[in-house]
Design an enzyme around this catalytic site. Structure first.
Site, PDB file in Angstrom:
ATOM      1  CB  THR A 154      -0.817  -0.177   1.163  1.00  0.00           C
ATOM      2  OG1 THR A 154      -1.328  -0.927   1.458  1.00  0.00           O
ATOM      3  CG2 THR A 154      -1.720   1.085   1.451  1.00  0.00           C
ATOM      4  CD  GLN A 193      -4.907  -2.836   0.633  1.00  0.00           C
ATOM      5  OE1 GLN A 193      -5.350  -3.786  -0.309  1.00  0.00           O
ATOM      6  NE2 GLN A 193      -5.120  -3.472   1.802  1.00  0.00           N
ATOM      7  CD  GLN A 238      -9.647  -1.784  -0.370  1.00  0.00           C
ATOM      8  OE1 GLN A 238     -10.114  -2.649  -1.045  1.00  0.00           O
ATOM      9  NE2 GLN A 238      -8.728  -2.307   0.834  1.00  0.00           N
ATOM     10  CG  ASP A 239      -6.498   1.457   1.620  1.00  0.00           C
ATOM     11  OD1 ASP A 239      -7.351   1.263   1.827  1.00  0.00           O
ATOM     12  OD2 ASP A 239      -5.523   0.965   1.620  1.00  0.00           O
ATOM     13  CG  ASP A 250     -10.406   1.314   4.632  1.00  0.00           C
ATOM     14  OD1 ASP A 250     -11.669   1.288   5.141  1.00  0.00           O
ATOM     15  OD2 ASP A 250     -10.185   0.102   4.604  1.00  0.00           O
ATOM     16  NE  ARG A 292     -12.409  -1.555   6.885  1.00  0.00           N
ATOM     17  CZ  ARG A 292     -12.803  -2.323   6.446  1.00  0.00           C
ATOM     18  NH1 ARG A 292     -13.157  -3.466   6.768  1.00  0.00           N
ATOM     19  NH2 ARG A 292     -11.275  -2.933   5.500  1.00  0.00           N
ATOM     20  CD1 TRP A 343      -5.258  -1.044   9.273  1.00  0.00           C
ATOM     21  CD2 TRP A 343      -4.828   0.692   9.294  1.00  0.00           C
ATOM     22  NE1 TRP A 343      -4.719  -0.919   8.707  1.00  0.00           N
ATOM     23  CE2 TRP A 343      -4.585   0.265   8.452  1.00  0.00           C
ATOM     24  CE3 TRP A 343      -4.340   2.450   9.193  1.00  0.00           C
ATOM     25  CZ2 TRP A 343      -3.085   0.763   7.992  1.00  0.00           C
ATOM     26  CZ3 TRP A 343      -3.456   2.621   8.536  1.00  0.00           C
ATOM     27  CH2 TRP A 343      -2.444   1.550   7.921  1.00  0.00           C
TER      28      TRP A 343
END
Length: 517
Positions: A281, A311, A333-334, A355, A423, A425
């Site tokens: 990531t 990610q 994502q990310d 996220d 959420r 992590w």
């Protein structure tokens, strides 16, 4: 750099030795101090097995000793990590290992800044840099785990450095920052930088244009030229309209860089690295910046890997006192990795699925448009995933006076997907939404578990005077760490002036900011 640091540590250690030889103070007092830290065992072991230390009278003196000890162990760990490179058995292990080398180097730099006698370092600065040092080591471990190769290399790299840094954080001043009020941009920006952002006719040091009408055709070539400049004053690069397919790493040595685009619809930097494609990531970012004082305005940062590649970061910032003004961050994502340090986002657009605003910086997003996109089937949308691992880190995500909406591709299928504010992590995940408009896409529960009961009692999630159909708090989660904030005093801890000491640096950038609520 490492040799210089080692010599610096040798001098410090030698001076401690001389002091003790003269004073003859017993070393039990050190154990008493170590007992006040979260990890007394490594503290006692290394303090008593190195050069003999004097017993400090003040907590601040012991903290300095604890930071020096952490740096000494980090230097040893970095050397050990380098030597492990030959043991990597495949590309994935190599990728995670390469991240760790970069991250150890940054950790040593953060620890060194904290005790550098030539730096005017406030308690807040120190807590920020120590928080970053700890985040770096957590990121190192995460890379091995997410690429599925944590079985072999990770145990070989095991050390006590994270615990020693946690000790230094626990010894720090955890009070709120100095209250400062300024309406416009955060005050860490110099008046000159403010003017740069507020004027439409900036005089750049270099111009990037794909058609050859500038000094360079690629942004990387302009950054390479900036790296050769003398001094480290503000350096402005105008990136003319165009789609730039580049992966950029604006490193620690490139300080005070300013990238100015022709507007987020016209100047676009795009890449497609992802965890699905074999990157960590951390390394998937289209643009990664760690050089202090970075500013970007009028640019879109994009990652086109798509939701199926998991990610895939558009921008990663570990730049202290960085500002993003009227920029767009596009991914799935990310998308936006607010990795570490103090960061401010003003009038930005952020698009993603899972996220998509995440990391462990102290980040304030003000007057931003946050758009949830259509994820993969059966996925839940989570806007934030904040990564605080230690209760003494001064980090978190604060979203102030912004708007949360469904992107065009999500709107027709809104009933098929649930959207949550965040959420947890990591164990002490901390996120607040202040005076923000939440459209009907936000689930009545508001927040989503990461894994069963993980972190639900230790996280800090807050909502303060939000509006819109998704903002009703009557059916929100009942976790111990969640709260509806009713006190303006509590809410103001997360404003630009208090959470990122904005009054002291943002005015210089000339990005308009609201200091308080």
């Amino acid at each position: 750099m490492v040799i210089k640091l080692q010599f610096f540590i040798f001098l410090i250690s030698f001076s401690f030795f001389l002091f003790t030889a003269v004073s003859g103070i017993p070393s039990d007092g050190i154990n008493e101090w170590c007992n006040k830290t979260p990890y007394p065992k490594p503290c006692k072991y290394f303090m008593n097995h190195g050069p003999r230390h004097f017993v400090p009278k003040q907590k601040s003196d012991f903290r300095k000793m604890a930071i020096k000890l952490a740096m000494e162990r980090a230097l040893k760990a970095e050397v050990h990590t380098k030597e492990l490179g030959v043991k990597c058995r495949n590309d994935r292990e190599k990728a995670a290992w390469a991240d760790c080398l970069k991250l150890y180097e940054s950790t040593i730099e953060q620890l060194n800044k904290t005790i550098d006698p030539n730096k005017k370092c406030t308690d807040f600065d120190a807590q920020t840099w120590l928080s970053t040092a700890l985040t770096n080591l957590e990121t190192c471990r995460t890379g091995f785990r997410e690429l599925g190769v944590s079985d072999f290399m990770l145990p070989l790299m095991s050390n006590n450095v994270s615990q020693l840094i946690c000790n230094t954080l626990a010894l720090g001043n955890n009070g709120t920052n100095v209250k400062e009020t300024y309406y416009g941009f955060p005050s860490w920006l110099s008046p000159g930088d403010r003017k740069l952002l507020q004027t439409s006719s900036i005089r750049p040091n270099l111009v990037v244009a794909q058609d050859g009408s500038g000094n360079h055709r690629t942004i990387k070539a302009a950054l390479d030229a900036a790296a050769r400049r003398s001094g480290s004053g503000r350096f402005v690069i105008h990136v003319k309209r165009g789609v730039y397919r580049e992966n950029l790493d604006i490193g620690n040595k490139l300080r005070n860089i300013m990238l100015v685009g022709d507007g987020l619809k016209y100047t676009i930097i795009t890449g497609s690295r992802s965890v699905g494609g074999g990157s960590t990531t951390f390394e998937s970012a289209t643009v990664a910046v760690t050089g202090e004082g970075f500013i970007a305005s009028g640019i879109t940062f994009r990652n086109t890997a798509g939701p199926q590649n998991h990610q895939a970061v558009a921008l990663r910032s570990g730049s202290d006192l960085s500002v993003f003004y009227r920029c767009s961050f596009e991914g799935y994502q990310d998308t936006l990795y607010v990795h570490s340090q103090r960061q401010f986002y003003k009038e930005c657009y952020i698009y993603g699925t899972v996220d998509f605003i995440f990391g462990n910086a102290a980040a304030v997003l003000q007057n931003c448009m946050i758009y949830a996109r259509r994820p993969m089937d059966k996925q839940k949308i989570a806007i934030t995933a904040q990564g605080r691992t230690d209760p003494n880190q001064n980090t978190g995500i604060s979203i102030h006076n912004s708007r949360i909406m469904a992107a065009a591709d999500l709107r027709p299928v809104l009933s098929s997907f649930r959207t949550f504010l965040g959420r947890p992590w990591k164990q002490y995940s901390r996120t607040v939404f202040l005076q923000t408009y939440m459209d009907s896409l936000v689930d009545p529960a508001g927040w989503l578990e990461w894994d069963g009961n993980f972190a639900l009692n230790t996280l800090y999630y807050g909502e303060y005077r939000n509006s819109g159909p998704g903002s009703a708090t009557g059916r929100r989660v009942g976790w111990r760490g969640y709260r509806v904030i009713t006190s303006p005093t509590e809410a103001s801890r997360f404003t630009a002036e208090n959470f990122i000491a904005g009054r002291s640096w943002l005015p210089a950038t000339s990005v308009p900011f609201t200091a308080g609520l």
